[in-house]
Design a protein around this motif. Structure first.
Motif, PDB file in Angstrom:
ATOM      1  N   TRP A  94      12.033 -18.277   3.451  1.00 39.73           N
ATOM      2  CA  TRP A  94      11.246 -17.200   1.637  1.00 39.73           C
ATOM      3  C   TRP A  94      11.698 -16.164   1.921  1.00 39.73           C
ATOM      4  O   TRP A  94      12.339 -16.250   0.732  1.00 39.73           O
ATOM      5  N   TYR A  95      12.854 -15.587   2.950  1.00 42.06           N
ATOM      6  CA  TYR A  95      13.752 -14.364   2.663  1.00 42.06           C
ATOM      7  C   TYR A  95      14.818 -15.054   1.997  1.00 42.06           C
ATOM      8  O   TYR A  95      15.321 -14.955   1.244  1.00 42.06           O
ATOM      9  N   ALA A  96      15.626 -16.482   2.006  1.00 38.59           N
ATOM     10  CA  ALA A  96      16.137 -16.636   1.159  1.00 38.59           C
ATOM     11  C   ALA A  96      16.483 -17.031  -0.201  1.00 38.59           C
ATOM     12  O   ALA A  96      16.877 -16.626  -1.175  1.00 38.59           O
ATOM     13  N   VAL A  97      14.980 -17.026  -0.096  1.00 31.37           N
ATOM     14  CA  VAL A  97      14.803 -17.096  -1.158  1.00 31.37           C
ATOM     15  C   VAL A  97      14.443 -16.245  -2.153  1.00 31.37           C
ATOM     16  O   VAL A  97      14.878 -16.099  -3.348  1.00 31.37           O
ATOM     17  N   TRP A  98      13.844 -15.225  -0.940  1.00 32.16           N
ATOM     18  CA  TRP A  98      13.340 -13.881  -1.932  1.00 32.16           C
ATOM     19  C   TRP A  98      15.070 -13.116  -2.175  1.00 32.16           C
ATOM     20  O   TRP A  98      15.453 -12.708  -3.613  1.00 32.16           O
ATOM     21  N   LYS A  99      15.869 -13.480  -1.643  1.00 34.06           N
ATOM     22  CA  LYS A  99      16.698 -12.886  -2.205  1.00 34.06           C
ATOM     23  C   LYS A  99      18.004 -13.422  -2.720  1.00 34.06           C
ATOM     24  O   LYS A  99      18.769 -13.159  -4.222  1.00 34.06           O
ATOM     25  N   GLY A 100      17.604 -14.631  -3.319  1.00 30.35           N
ATOM     26  CA  GLY A 100      18.933 -15.605  -4.450  1.00 30.35           C
ATOM     27  C   GLY A 100      17.804 -15.495  -5.724  1.00 30.35           C
ATOM     28  O   GLY A 100      18.868 -15.083  -6.756  1.00 30.35           O
ATOM     29  N   ILE A 101      16.310 -14.868  -5.675  1.00 34.31           N
ATOM     30  CA  ILE A 101      16.084 -14.242  -6.635  1.00 34.31           C
ATOM     31  C   ILE A 101      16.701 -13.438  -6.974  1.00 34.31           C
ATOM     32  O   ILE A 101      16.736 -12.563  -8.883  1.00 34.31           O
ATOM     33  N   ALA A 102      15.662 -12.244  -5.872  1.00 36.97           N
ATOM     34  CA  ALA A 102      16.412 -11.103  -6.437  1.00 36.97           C
ATOM     35  C   ALA A 102      17.655 -10.644  -6.793  1.00 36.97           C
ATOM     36  O   ALA A 102      18.348 -10.325  -7.529  1.00 36.97           O
ATOM     37  N   GLY A 103      18.759 -11.495  -6.346  1.00 33.98           N
ATOM     38  CA  GLY A 103      20.130 -11.520  -6.991  1.00 33.98           C
ATOM     39  C   GLY A 103      20.634 -12.164  -8.054  1.00 33.98           C
ATOM     40  O   GLY A 103      21.527 -12.266  -8.366  1.00 33.98           O
ATOM     41  N   ALA A 104      19.808 -13.199  -8.601  1.00 37.51           N
ATOM     42  CA  ALA A 104      20.277 -13.720  -9.888  1.00 37.51           C
ATOM     43  C   ALA A 104      20.082 -12.913 -11.261  1.00 37.51           C
ATOM     44  O   ALA A 104      19.316 -12.058 -11.364  1.00 37.51           O
ATOM     45  N   GLY A 105      21.148 -13.091 -11.621  1.00 35.51           N
ATOM     46  CA  GLY A 105      21.018 -13.039 -13.179  1.00 35.51           C
ATOM     47  C   GLY A 105      21.221 -11.517 -13.342  1.00 35.51           C
ATOM     48  O   GLY A 105      22.082 -10.484 -12.767  1.00 35.51           O
ATOM     49  N   GLY A 106      20.430 -10.676 -14.268  1.00 30.59           N
ATOM     50  CA  GLY A 106      20.351  -8.646 -14.339  1.00 30.59           C
ATOM     51  C   GLY A 106      20.241  -8.374 -12.898  1.00 30.59           C
ATOM     52  O   GLY A 106      20.579  -6.605 -12.773  1.00 30.59           O
ATOM     53  N   LYS A 107      20.114  -8.779 -11.375  1.00 30.00           N
ATOM     54  CA  LYS A 107      19.515  -8.016 -10.555  1.00 30.00           C
ATOM     55  C   LYS A 107      18.455  -7.372 -10.578  1.00 30.00           C
ATOM     56  O   LYS A 107      18.548  -5.825  -9.727  1.00 30.00           O
ATOM     57  N   GLN A 108      17.428  -7.155 -11.498  1.00 28.31           N
ATOM     58  CA  GLN A 108      16.514  -6.022 -12.008  1.00 28.31           C
ATOM     59  C   GLN A 108      15.761  -5.580 -10.671  1.00 28.31           C
ATOM     60  O   GLN A 108      14.414  -6.945 -10.445  1.00 28.31           O
ATOM     61  N   LYS A 139      22.379 -21.964 -13.636  1.00 26.45           N
ATOM     62  CA  LYS A 139      23.044 -21.216 -13.560  1.00 26.45           C
ATOM     63  C   LYS A 139      23.441 -21.708 -11.723  1.00 26.45           C
ATOM     64  O   LYS A 139      22.297 -22.053 -11.276  1.00 26.45           O
ATOM     65  N   GLU A 140      24.049 -21.310 -11.272  1.00 24.84           N
ATOM     66  CA  GLU A 140      24.015 -21.587  -9.414  1.00 24.84           C
ATOM     67  C   GLU A 140      23.592 -20.235  -8.753  1.00 24.84           C
ATOM     68  O   GLU A 140      24.200 -19.703  -8.703  1.00 24.84           O
ATOM     69  N   ILE A 141      22.209 -21.202  -8.377  1.00 24.77           N
ATOM     70  CA  ILE A 141      21.230 -20.002  -7.824  1.00 24.77           C
ATOM     71  C   ILE A 141      21.130 -20.936  -6.396  1.00 24.77           C
ATOM     72  O   ILE A 141      20.501 -21.542  -7.144  1.00 24.77           O
ATOM     73  N   ASP A 142      21.493 -20.036  -5.666  1.00 23.71           N
ATOM     74  CA  ASP A 142      21.162 -19.924  -3.745  1.00 23.71           C
ATOM     75  C   ASP A 142      20.043 -19.852  -3.810  1.00 23.71           C
ATOM     76  O   ASP A 142      20.033 -18.585  -3.194  1.00 23.71           O
ATOM     77  N   THR A 143      19.148 -20.779  -2.727  1.00 17.95           N
ATOM     78  CA  THR A 143      18.000 -20.118  -2.139  1.00 17.95           C
ATOM     79  C   THR A 143      17.755 -20.506  -1.154  1.00 17.95           C
ATOM     80  O   THR A 143      16.514 -20.764  -0.304  1.00 17.95           O
ATOM     81  N   ILE A 144      19.337 -21.116  -0.148  1.00 14.80           N
ATOM     82  CA  ILE A 144      18.841 -21.961   0.309  1.00 14.80           C
ATOM     83  C   ILE A 144      19.345 -20.980   2.018  1.00 14.80           C
ATOM     84  O   ILE A 144      20.541 -21.133   1.881  1.00 14.80           O
ATOM     85  N   PHE A 145      18.310 -21.313   3.268  1.00  7.98           N
ATOM     86  CA  PHE A 145      19.118 -20.330   4.498  1.00  7.98           C
ATOM     87  C   PHE A 145      19.796 -20.624   5.115  1.00  7.98           C
ATOM     88  O   PHE A 145      19.592 -22.689   4.654  1.00  7.98           O
ATOM     89  N   PRO A 146      20.632 -20.727   5.997  1.00 15.38           N
ATOM     90  CA  PRO A 146      21.722 -21.142   6.630  1.00 15.38           C
ATOM     91  C   PRO A 146      21.521 -22.076   7.607  1.00 15.38           C
ATOM     92  O   PRO A 146      20.855 -21.256   8.487  1.00 15.38           O
TER      93      PRO A 146
END
Length: 498
Positions: free
Chosen positions: A85-99, A243-250
């Protein structure tokens, strides 16, 4: 990791030592208890030496490495929902405008460019990553919206919709951070989050095969800080489609870096005492930076690889008998045990939870609710009728009987076994559904084809697969009807095409 699991790990190590000694792999001794004295214990983890009952320096180091690696494997499995879920959080926060509080909406549906665990091509998604460290956040929800708000452990704070806190009528939600002592104004539906990072997730259905109405509804939502309630800023929207949006943990040591960041930023109380002990034993301590040395980082990298290997065995080759949906089919339950808290047996089953978490997200009670004509149900398979894993170089066919038991719609979506995301091929949407116009047989049934090349004249019923890529299928039932639940209706198995 639960205390029971920790005891199991310790018992396995102890049993290995004793068995190796008692079975003749160690030096001779007359001690009937099997106690180690001036001995060598040859184990799968290496040879451990003892002098006068004491471990040598090399043995102490070796055994500590074994324990660190094993505990890290257990931490990897136990904390998978949180790190995912943290990977999802980071991927969404970092998408597009990053606002701050931006809402990412897949306005033209989710295609295979987005890496999201088992996302759906027939559902309009909206996601917003929010941070409560600066104070409470307001979410203005329009009527008829479906979704929820989850903390970083994928635990639901609010459900939104007819069965949610707003009863489908919409309203102003207020999520407050841990220990918040400020004034809460009237007029809000208040939720108390146990942590600081939260995710607002909504979904909408197609109308006349188009996403427009669902997108328009989502764009009525507003997310902003309570401090800005007097003059809310303009809502930021990002179109995630294409868009290339990555929300998956390593599956590398970075997994533990992410967990270390979560532990440093979130309240310790979010984790159980036994979880905190297990994490602390590998250097993950609340309030302290995570700075493993090279030797420890090597062990953590090994643990991530072993943990991910187990996650694939646990999910794709489960031996849990309750996973089977139909006794004479290869279809399996996504929620094994039918509990979103994974405690159907009277205790949290970490294997069942990890099996879900490695390939899916969204642990909402609505996903396991067996309400006729409401919500959704999911079944999946990664095998053909003979029990073989599905191969991207082979042609297959799936027969779906007529009268599919849904009030809303059904869909078949193909995923990459490696990424557990939409399979990337020449088709942007690897799916066939009620909305894509598949051609029915004379009796109302459907034949869905899978393979690197589609059969002539069957393009509407074909999903492209990729050689040297394993794949699996999710079949979704939105608004499932009684024949789904009583199993008087059931799909066929995926057969190798003749």
């Amino acid at each position: 990791m639960s205390s029971n699991r920790l005891r199991v790990v310790m018992l396995i190590l102890t049993a290995t030592l004793v068995a190796a000694f008692a079975g003749g792999a160690a030096a001779q001794t007359s001690e009937s208890h099997g106690w180690l004295n001036n001995d060598q214990a040859r184990t799968p983890y290496g040879t451990f030496q003892f002098k006068n009952g004491y471990p040598t320096a090399d043995t102490s180091r070796q055994v500590r490495d074994v324990i660190t690696r094993n505990r890290a494997i257990e931490v990897y499995i136990a904390q998978m929902p949180t790190v995912s879920w943290y990977a999802v959080w980071k991927g969404i926060a970092g998408a597009g405008g990053k606002q701050p509080n931006q809402l990412v909406i897949w306005e033209r549906l989710m295609d295979a460019k987005t890496l999201l665990l088992t996302g759906n091509t027939e559902t309009v998604y909206g996601l917003a990553a929010m941070d409560l460290r600066k104070g409470p956040i307001v979410i203005e929800v329009p009527p008829k919206m479906l979704g929820g708000v989850n903390d970083i452990r994928q635990t639901e704070i609010f459900g939104i919709g007819p069965t949610g806190v707003d009863k489908g009528q919409g309203g102003k939600l207020l999520i407050v951070p841990p220990g918040y002592a400020g004034t809460i104004p009237p007029g809000y539906i208040v939720g108390h989050s146990p942590g600081y990072r939260i995710v607002f997730a909504v979904r909408g259905f197609l109308e006349e095969g188009k996403p427009d109405a669902a997108v328009a509804l989502m764009k009525k939502a507003r997310v902003y800080a309570l401090a800005d309630a007097g003059h809310p800023p303009a809502q930021a929207f990002v179109d995630g489609s294409g868009k290339e949006i990555d929300t998956i943990f390593p599956d590398t040591a970075t997994y533990f870096d992410d967990l270390g960041q979560i532990i440093q930023d979130e309240p310790a109380e979010m984790f159980t005492p036994s979880d905190r002990f297990a994490m602390a034993s590998i250097g993950l301590v609340s309030g302290k930076p995570f700075t493993p040395d090279n030797a420890q980082r090597k062990l953590l990298a090994e643990a991530a690889q072993i943990g991910s290997a187990y996650a694939r065995v646990n999910g794709f080759d489960s031996q849990d008998a309750t996973r089977i949906v139909y006794p004479d089919r290869k279809w399996e339950q996504l929620f094994i045990g039918g509990s979103v808290t994974w405690d159907a047996q009277g205790y949290p089953n970490e294997d069942r939870r990890a099996a879900f978490s490695y390939s899916a997200i969204g642990m909402s009670p609505a996903m396991t609710s067996k309400a006729v004509g409401q919500g959704s149900q999911y079944i999946w398979t990664m095998r053909d009728a003979q029990g073989r894993y599905l191969d991207g170089a082979t042609n297959y066919v799936l027969h779906i009987p007529p009268n599919i038991p849904v009030k809303n719609f059904w869909s078949i979506v193909v995923y990459d076994a490696q990424s557990r995301s939409l399979l990337r091929s020449h088709q942007p949407f690897p799916s066939v559904s009620q909305y894509t116009g598949p051609v029915a047989n004379a009796d109302g049934s459907y034949d869905i084809y899978f393979g690197p090349k589609g059969p002539p004249g069957k393009s509407k019923n074909w999903i492209e697969t990729v050689p040297q890529k394993g794949w699996f299928v999710l079949m979704r039932f939105y608004g499932p009807l009684p024949p789904f639940f009583d199993q008087s209706w059931k799909p066929g198995d995926i057969e190798v095409a003749k």
